[in-house]
Design an enzyme around this catalytic site. Structure first.
Site, PDB file in Angstrom:
ATOM      1  NE  ARG A  45      -4.298  -1.982   1.267  1.00  0.00           N
ATOM      2  CZ  ARG A  45      -5.110  -1.931   2.504  1.00  0.00           C
ATOM      3  NH1 ARG A  45      -5.665  -0.798   3.062  1.00  0.00           N
ATOM      4  NH2 ARG A  45      -6.371  -2.632   2.152  1.00  0.00           N
ATOM      5  CG  ASP A 150     -13.803   5.584   6.848  1.00  0.00           C
ATOM      6  OD1 ASP A 150     -14.437   4.333   7.190  1.00  0.00           O
ATOM      7  OD2 ASP A 150     -12.507   5.532   6.955  1.00  0.00           O
TER       8      ASP A 150
END
Length: 282
Positions: A45, A150
């Site tokens: 990532r 979030d």
């Protein structure tokens, strides 16, 4: 330089020191506890960010993340937060919403529902909640509000758009599919959640370990497959904070592997599969 992740066929070296520094940063910034077994995932990532910034070492990248004058800290968090989701995941919770919660709220004599989707990712969970509520004719005149939060700003932007591939909504019941508008021209193959769904949902960025601006009370809090990423003391702290924002009789819904964190919470009692209800005030 410390030991490195095998560099065969790889662009970048990741030393043990690099990986441990990443783990500390993520823990400090988000509370997420990344295990040693996630090293390959972290590497995959973050190398995208190194390429995007034309950097050659993780040391240089992490210095940028730690620089208070740089904007990379947000991208760092966005890259490492997990966003695996789908419409009506763990469907039994939406059955509980429809078959138990709505009748219980109706019996209270109110026509108002407040629901929080904590760790909402790209919005599949809050849209599933909205679809469930919109499919009940008796709620057509109710005051329905869903807060969706979030830590990842990029997934929140996707959620606000409410755009789905047609094949993702193809399995919905016809009355639910009718709540989406189909794209035409260059948008063929896409569908967007209609006004009725999007107007129910407010998307906000929130780090669960920081202050919460909302005061509640909520009828239901969904926090599924989120607290699994925190250590045990943080899990217990979050469950207690969630329970304090529920009205008596309100529900906390957790993921399938997260129930132990709620089992000892003083304000909660088990009420079915991964569902916990706030005890009535004495």
């Amino acid at each position: 330089m410390g030991p490195v992740l095998s560099t065969a066929g790889r662009e970048f070296e990741m030393t043990d020191a690099d990986f441990n520094r990443i783990r500390r940063l993520l823990k400090d910034r988000s509370g997420i506890d990344v295990g040693a077994g996630k090293r390959q995932l972290v590497y995959g990532r973050l190398t995208r960010r190194l390429r995007a910034l034309n950097l050659r070492t993780f040391n240089d990248y992490l210095a940028l993340v730690e620089d208070a004058n740089a904007d990379e800290a947000r991208s760092f968090l966005n890259s490492l937060t997990t966003n695996v989701t789908e419409l009506f995941r763990e469907e039994h919770h939406f059955e509980l919403l429809r078959e138990r919660l709505v009748p219980e709220v109706t019996a209270l004599g109110t026509r108002r529902l407040r629901i929080w989707s904590a760790g909402c990712s790209v919005g599949d969970e809050p849209y599933s909640i909205a679809l469930t509520l919109a499919s009940l004719p008796e709620l057509s005149t109710w005051d329905l509000k869903i807060l969706a939060t979030d830590i990842d700003s990029e997934v929140l932007a996707q959620g606000r758009e409410g755009v789905y591939q047609m094949d993702r909504i193809a399995k919905l019941k016809p009355n639910m599919r009718a709540l989406f508008s189909r794209g035409v021209g260059s948008k063929t193959g896409l569908a967007r959640a209609g006004d009725r769904l999007r107007e129910m949902i407010t998307f906000k960025q929130l780090n669960l370990l920081q202050d919460w601006p909302m005061s509640g009370p909520f009828d239901v809090i969904f926090c599924r497959n989120v607290i699994i990423y925190f250590d045990a003391p943080t899990k217990e702290q979050l469950v207690r904070r969630f329970s304090s924002l529920l009205r008596p009789g309100g529900y906390l819904l957790l993921g399938h592997s997260e129930s132990p964190a709620a089992a000892s919470a003083p304000l909660l009692e088990s009420s079915g599969r991964t569902a916990f209800v706030r005890k009535a005030s004495r």
